[in-house]
Design a protein around this motif. Structure first.
Motif, PDB file in Angstrom:
ATOM      1  N   ARG A 167       7.584  -8.255  -5.415  1.00 42.31           N
ATOM      2  CA  ARG A 167       6.345  -8.065  -6.177  1.00 42.31           C
ATOM      3  C   ARG A 167       6.467  -6.874  -7.115  1.00 42.31           C
ATOM      4  O   ARG A 167       6.020  -6.926  -8.267  1.00 42.31           O
ATOM      5  CB  ARG A 167       5.172  -7.857  -5.217  1.00 42.31           C
ATOM      6  CG  ARG A 167       4.748  -9.112  -4.459  1.00 42.31           C
ATOM      7  CD  ARG A 167       3.835  -8.766  -3.299  1.00 42.31           C
ATOM      8  NE  ARG A 167       2.762  -7.879  -3.695  1.00 42.31           N
ATOM      9  CZ  ARG A 167       2.307  -6.867  -2.960  1.00 42.31           C
ATOM     10  NH1 ARG A 167       2.859  -6.600  -1.785  1.00 42.31           N
ATOM     11  NH2 ARG A 167       1.316  -6.124  -3.389  1.00 42.31           N
ATOM     12  N   GLN A 168       7.051  -5.811  -6.633  1.00 46.43           N
ATOM     13  CA  GLN A 168       7.211  -4.620  -7.461  1.00 46.43           C
ATOM     14  C   GLN A 168       8.069  -4.923  -8.681  1.00 46.43           C
ATOM     15  O   GLN A 168       7.774  -4.472  -9.792  1.00 46.43           O
ATOM     16  CB  GLN A 168       7.861  -3.510  -6.618  1.00 46.43           C
ATOM     17  CG  GLN A 168       8.086  -2.211  -7.357  1.00 46.43           C
ATOM     18  CD  GLN A 168       8.694  -1.153  -6.439  1.00 46.43           C
ATOM     19  OE1 GLN A 168       8.178  -0.910  -5.353  1.00 46.43           O
ATOM     20  NE2 GLN A 168       9.784  -0.556  -6.866  1.00 46.43           N
ATOM     21  N   ALA A 169       9.140  -5.710  -8.496  1.00 47.32           N
ATOM     22  CA  ALA A 169      10.024  -6.052  -9.611  1.00 47.32           C
ATOM     23  C   ALA A 169       9.306  -6.884 -10.668  1.00 47.32           C
ATOM     24  O   ALA A 169       9.685  -6.864 -11.846  1.00 47.32           O
ATOM     25  CB  ALA A 169      11.254  -6.803  -9.091  1.00 47.32           C
ATOM     26  N   VAL A 335       0.865   1.526 -11.604  1.00 49.48           N
ATOM     27  CA  VAL A 335      -0.190   1.805 -10.632  1.00 49.48           C
ATOM     28  C   VAL A 335       0.336   1.766  -9.204  1.00 49.48           C
ATOM     29  O   VAL A 335       1.397   1.161  -8.936  1.00 49.48           O
ATOM     30  CB  VAL A 335      -1.331   0.769 -10.823  1.00 49.48           C
ATOM     31  CG1 VAL A 335      -0.840  -0.626 -10.524  1.00 49.48           C
ATOM     32  CG2 VAL A 335      -2.547   1.100  -9.989  1.00 49.48           C
ATOM     33  N   HIS A 336      -0.385   2.404  -8.291  1.00 43.16           N
ATOM     34  CA  HIS A 336      -0.087   2.229  -6.871  1.00 43.16           C
ATOM     35  C   HIS A 336      -1.381   1.953  -6.106  1.00 43.16           C
ATOM     36  O   HIS A 336      -2.472   2.292  -6.568  1.00 43.16           O
ATOM     37  CB  HIS A 336       0.641   3.449  -6.279  1.00 43.16           C
ATOM     38  CG  HIS A 336      -0.156   4.712  -6.245  1.00 43.16           C
ATOM     39  ND1 HIS A 336      -0.046   5.696  -7.200  1.00 43.16           N
ATOM     40  CD2 HIS A 336      -1.093   5.173  -5.352  1.00 43.16           C
ATOM     41  CE1 HIS A 336      -0.863   6.699  -6.915  1.00 43.16           C
ATOM     42  NE2 HIS A 336      -1.515   6.406  -5.791  1.00 43.16           N
ATOM     43  N   ALA A 351       3.515  -0.011  -5.042  1.00 46.94           N
ATOM     44  CA  ALA A 351       3.678   1.017  -6.075  1.00 46.94           C
ATOM     45  C   ALA A 351       4.760   0.613  -7.058  1.00 46.94           C
ATOM     46  O   ALA A 351       5.859   0.236  -6.654  1.00 46.94           O
ATOM     47  CB  ALA A 351       4.026   2.363  -5.440  1.00 46.94           C
ATOM     48  N   ASN A 352       4.427   0.662  -8.343  1.00 43.99           N
ATOM     49  CA  ASN A 352       5.449   0.492  -9.384  1.00 43.99           C
ATOM     50  C   ASN A 352       5.392   1.655 -10.374  1.00 43.99           C
ATOM     51  O   ASN A 352       5.919   1.573 -11.475  1.00 43.99           O
ATOM     52  CB  ASN A 352       5.297  -0.853 -10.103  1.00 43.99           C
ATOM     53  CG  ASN A 352       4.102  -0.895 -11.046  1.00 43.99           C
ATOM     54  OD1 ASN A 352       3.226  -0.015 -10.995  1.00 43.99           O
ATOM     55  ND2 ASN A 352       4.045  -1.904 -11.903  1.00 43.99           N
ATOM     56  N   ASP A 353       4.702   2.745  -9.974  1.00 42.41           N
ATOM     57  CA  ASP A 353       4.484   3.872 -10.880  1.00 42.41           C
ATOM     58  C   ASP A 353       5.308   5.102 -10.524  1.00 42.41           C
ATOM     59  O   ASP A 353       5.088   6.183 -11.067  1.00 42.41           O
ATOM     60  CB  ASP A 353       2.999   4.249 -10.911  1.00 42.41           C
ATOM     61  CG  ASP A 353       2.465   4.685  -9.551  1.00 42.41           C
ATOM     62  OD1 ASP A 353       3.202   4.556  -8.547  1.00 42.41           O
ATOM     63  OD2 ASP A 353       1.306   5.145  -9.488  1.00 42.41           O
ATOM     64  N   GLY A 354       6.245   4.932  -9.598  1.00 44.10           N
ATOM     65  CA  GLY A 354       7.099   6.058  -9.239  1.00 44.10           C
ATOM     66  C   GLY A 354       6.677   6.806  -7.999  1.00 44.10           C
ATOM     67  O   GLY A 354       7.422   7.674  -7.525  1.00 44.10           O
TER      68      GLY A 354
END
Length: 505
Positions: A167-169, A335-336, A351-354
């Protein structure tokens, strides 16, 4: 699982899993039909071989399904045996014994059998029929157990981690499901705002299904779908416009829309759950309307999960998770999302925001403790639980802004947070908060190591009694639909499938 159907009556022969390919299965049936026709004519392999001009060894390979004859040879064989080519190519075994022999051959060609390292049993004429039946039955049970959706806790965590990273990818955006949901909602009459119960009923009707509310739903299920009679059974209707029943109905509908088959592994089961939840979310907050709403709020620099929630009549958690699937793809905002329990342990996160989420050695996040200084953890101690709270948090990975809402679930108090990197806070209501904390986790000195003076006083002068979570000793539920009591479900379906008494109307 959100829908369960009764299996068809068991066939007279348990065949187990299919062979490696349909061609292999066809060759087995052809071979048995050829052997049956040869025996009926009283011919030996040598006699038939001479009649058609091939060696007995080649015919033996054909009869045992290990060689497919050319069409010319097939015609010669049919002529020599007094049958037609279609007779030989019929996909029905000629006898019950032949069906059992084919089933045993197929079972012994599967990877499940190969892993056992056992010698094969040749299903020849010398093998007694009761032994043949028993072997086929045992292989069928072996195949059932191998394909049953059973998982250890470690397997479940592995699959959850895999799905989260997938999902993150993709920035948690699944365009194919978005399109399906939007189309169905529009055809059901949706225009804007909250999706009505009537629209959900129309969506079910598009698939030939009727939604019924019952007060005796099996305790191990959330919904039950009767495919034979075209019904989706839900719990009794509660608050009009309630998100829960709409979501449950939409998840049951999703199984049909997405063409799901019975799960054959725990990974398959969890992936289906992910897809139906996403589909239901897309229906409750259709992409075009949701993006238009969020884009307008972004331009006004007034994004707020609580407004998004209220505009579509859903729960705060549903709105927060839906935001993660739209924010990056449509708004350009990474966002996370976090949901934690009152002990600070992660129940669900993305989380995809680091933001660096706490993980165990396998990479799993479930049950991991978040930093005491993170906004989602600090919100649990706030006196005002009715409104969102805001905080900036400085971490080793950068500074993040978070909006947090607390509430209650069946498991106790929970906190839900949606956050973004510092540079994106400008789009959100609450960006002007002066609350700021510093976290150095996973450094133990941040919040996990007690102060030295407290440790000196109490390390040897205390003996706490730990609260044991009994679930850690429990195996994960088994079955194609894990945790579902099939006996109870089938009895429920029998009860409700009976014709209705007109006097009850």
């Amino acid at each position: 699982m959100s829908n369960v159907r009764a299996d068809p009556p068991a066939p007279p022969v348990v065949t187990g899993p299919p062979a490696a390919s349909p061609r292999a299965a066809d060759a087995l049936t052809l071979g048995r039909r050829l052997r049956h026709a040869r025996a009926a004519r009283g011919l030996t392999l040598d006699q038939l071989g001479k009649a058609v001009g091939v060696t007995p060894s080649l015919l033996s390979l054909v009869e045992n399904g290990r060689r497919e004859p050319r069409l010319a040879l097939l015609r010669d064989l049919a002529d020599a045996l007094g049958v037609t080519v279609p007779d030989l190519l019929d996909d029905e075994p000629p006898t019950r014994r032949a069906a059992l022999e084919i089933a045993l051959d197929r079972a012994q060609q599967t990877p499940v059998f190969a892993q056992l390292g056992l010698p094969t049993v040749r299903p020849g004429r010398s093998l007694p029929l009761p032994v043949l039946e028993q072997l086929v039955g045992l292989h069928g049970e072996l195949a059932r157990r191998a394909t049953e959706a059973v998982a250890t806790p470690e397997e479940a965590r592995r699959v959850n981690t895999q799905l989260r990273l997938e999902r993150q990818a993709r920035d948690n955006h699944l365009p194919e499901l978005e399109a399906l949901a939007e189309d169905m909602a529009r055809r059901a009459g949706y225009t804007s705002g909250a999706l009505t119960h009537r629209a959900v009923s129309r969506m079910a009707e598009q698939l030939g299904l009727e939604i019924r509310h019952v007060d005796d739903l099996p305790h191990s299920t959330r919904t039950v779908t009767d495919l034979a009679n075209g019904r989706i059974y839900l719990p009794p209707a509660s608050t009009p416009g309630g998100h829960g029943l709409r979501s449950l109905a939409l998840q049951a509908i999703a199984h049909r829309v997405l063409g799901h088959q019975r799960p054959t592994s725990y990974e398959d089961f969890l992936r289906q759950r992910l897809e139906i939840t996403y589909f239901a979310s897309c229906c409750l907050m259709p992409q075009s309307a949701a993006v238009a709403f969020l884009d307008e709020r972004k331009r006004a620099k007034d994004l707020a999960i609580e407004d998004f929630r209220d505009a579509f009549g859903v729960t705060h958690e549903a709105a927060a998770q839906r935001f993660t699937s739209l924010a990056t793809h449509h708004l350009g905002i990474r966002v996370h999302f976090l949901r934690i329990g009152d002990d600070g342990a992660i129940f669900r996160a993305y989380a995809n925001d680091g933001l660096v989420l706490p993980t165990d050695v396998t990479g799993a996040i479930e049950g991991q403790m978040v930093c005491r200084r993170w906004a989602v953890r600090r919100a649990l101690a706030r006196r005002d639980q009715a409104t969102e709270s805001y905080q900036y948090t400085d971490t080793p990975a950068g500074t993040f802004w978070c909006s947090t809402q607390t509430g209650w679930a069946t498991t106790g108090k929970v906190a839900l947070a949606v956050g973004v990197p510092f540079a994106s806070a400008k789009w959100f209501r609450g960006r002007d908060t002066t609350t700021r904390r510093r976290s150095t986790c996973p450094d133990e000195a941040c919040c996990r190591r007690p102060p030295a003076d407290a440790a000196a006083r109490w390390a040897d002068a205390s003996w706490p009694s730990a609260r044991i979570h009994q679930q850690v000793f429990s195996a994960l539920p088994t079955g194609a639909f894990p945790g579902v009591d099939a006996t109870e479900v089938y009895a429920f379906l029998d009860r409700h499938a009976a014709p209705e008494d007109p006097t009850d109307a």
